[in-house]
Scaffold this active site. Sequence first.
Site, PDB file in Angstrom:
ATOM      1  CG  ASP A   1       4.351   2.090   3.078  1.00 41.51           C
ATOM      2  OD1 ASP A   1       3.926   2.058   4.251  1.00 41.51           O
ATOM      3  OD2 ASP A   1       5.536   2.346   2.798  1.00 41.51           O
ATOM      4  CB  ALA A   2      -2.085   2.609   4.231  1.00 41.23           C
ATOM      5  CE  LYS A   3       5.551   4.076   6.816  1.00 43.38           C
ATOM      6  NZ  LYS A   3       5.608   4.104   5.342  1.00 43.38           N
ATOM      7  NE  ARG A   4      -5.144   5.093   5.968  1.00 44.85           N
ATOM      8  CZ  ARG A   4      -4.604   5.753   4.943  1.00 44.85           C
ATOM      9  NH1 ARG A   4      -3.322   6.079   4.946  1.00 44.85           N
ATOM     10  NH2 ARG A   4      -5.341   6.104   3.908  1.00 44.85           N
TER      11      ARG A   4
ATOM     12  CB  THR B   1       2.636  -0.227   6.500  1.00 48.12           C
ATOM     13  OG1 THR B   1       2.054   0.838   5.752  1.00 48.12           O
ATOM     14  CG2 THR B   1       3.637  -0.962   5.626  1.00 48.12           C
TER      15      THR B   1
END
Lengths: 296, 296
Positions: free
Chosen positions: A97-100, A127
Amino acid sequence: MSAYADRLIEAVRRKDTPLCVGLDPFTDRIPALFGDAREDTSAVLKFGASIIEIAQQHAAVLKPQLGLFEQFGEMGYATARLLTEQARGAGMIVLLDAKRGDIGTTAEGYARATLGPKPGFDADCVTVNPYMGLDTLEPFLSVAERASKGVAVLVRTSNPGAGDVQDLQVGGAPVWRRVGEMLSGATQRLKGVSGWSGLMAVAGATYPEEARALREVMPDALFLVPGYGAQGASAADAVAGFVTKPKGLEGGVVSSSRAVLYPQAAQAAKNMSEWRAAIGDAMAAAAAELRAACAR
Amino acid sequence: MSAYADRLIEAVRRKDTPLCVGLDPFTDRIPALFGDAREDTSAVLKFGASIIEIAQQHAAVLKPQLGLFEQFGEMGYATARLLTEQARGAGMIVLLDAKRGDIGTTAEGYARATLGPKPGFDADCVTVNPYMGLDTLEPFLSVAERASKGVAVLVRTSNPGAGDVQDLQVGGAPVWRRVGEMLSGATQRLKGVSGWSGLMAVAGATYPEEARALREVMPDALFLVPGYGAQGASAADAVAGFVTKPKGLEGGVVSSSRAVLYPQAAQAAKNMSEWRAAIGDAMAAAAAELRAACAR
């Protein structure tokens, strides 16, 4: 290797629960049994390693929350990578879950860092944020296609302010719905033989109506559902976007973090064996609750 | 300490150019003079350190592109942090291009990691993504207020697909304009005595018309303008969103990466002194071109 979607859905069926254990290291909640996490990242590493040992018995998927590791600097970043390696070695699927999200070559850098082999995380899925447009997702999709990995796109998130941008109305439909529609090509590209796609949609459990609506737009996307447990959504809400199959509902994974990492009984544990038992109980309960919600 | 916006605008005035040097380590372009960047992050560290030594003479601001460091794993992450420390030690303002964004406690983790002191980057400003809503920006704003730092929000980016989400029409105006409007409260909170705000808006140089329109919506926000140089926008386009002041145009910084890091003459350099001269020339030329574009 099988497509990511096939590996994920098969692993979920084997465990008979869509539970995904969210690995969120909070400095002030990691028990002193592991050392002082405010002072020393080795406490975070030991805590995470013990969580994974227990999680592999109850859940198919682990979701390390990279932002909570990065607060410890490069040592935290390295810790998240080592724990990813441990979990994959133990047969879990790791959804980072890095939301890059970034343009061109930088997105390629992030795709290599998260999905690529060492020195990358070699995670199974990552993510990503769609605000910058479809071309910014391309580097992730391209690595995912080549390496049988997945990409989880933020569509409708679970936080109170999620609607500020996502609910803006575009010709009678919210932005999140347009984003879902935009992803149909990408969804086809990552489709496995199971019929499910490794293009996952992040669809918050706190908005079950919207998860149902999103399912109409994205029939083949596996959902990553955050917000179950501590964020207040019920198990039934959490699987609202799943679809009916012969064996019950399926169509994604449901993440729980605080409720399975820091249950009261574990916080009160006097020794490691009490702590292990409390974590095992919390994970078994979450797995069972979600199993029951799907069995209808 | 002075507000970030005041420090930034004062530093830009002192250098008399809005040039911001983008630090983008491309493994295949870093000259062999520094070692093989594909094998060894110390080549990236040496390259970055040399770039900063030259950049501090020509520009007020350095923008490390974190995704291109993360492709080297935790060693790359550490390298970016060390270079941030070096640049700030040399008096430069560091705008960390991390494009983070997440909910609640995770956003707090990212805020600490990027703007917070060691083991954080202690950067002056960080780029963030608004898709998840205003509450997800709050942890960054709150650190920024306390520590005189800045927050640069993606509003209208410079990539070809930027319009996929950002240009969706909401009641006659594009999403990016609504995002700009939403940020007015945050803009007030980070306002300095100069009248400028440390709530920066990322506004791509490849869309000058939109930068002008965004300026109407966000009169006090400093702009971070990417896309100048290699992405094809002219210096005049790049400062399109700036405003007229007694000494010319001002209102933000303009980032150049490839054109000042990997100019042809530097790529062909046979030794370090030729390389330094070529980089110095490229940075001086970019600084002068932007200075000229502002002097009207």
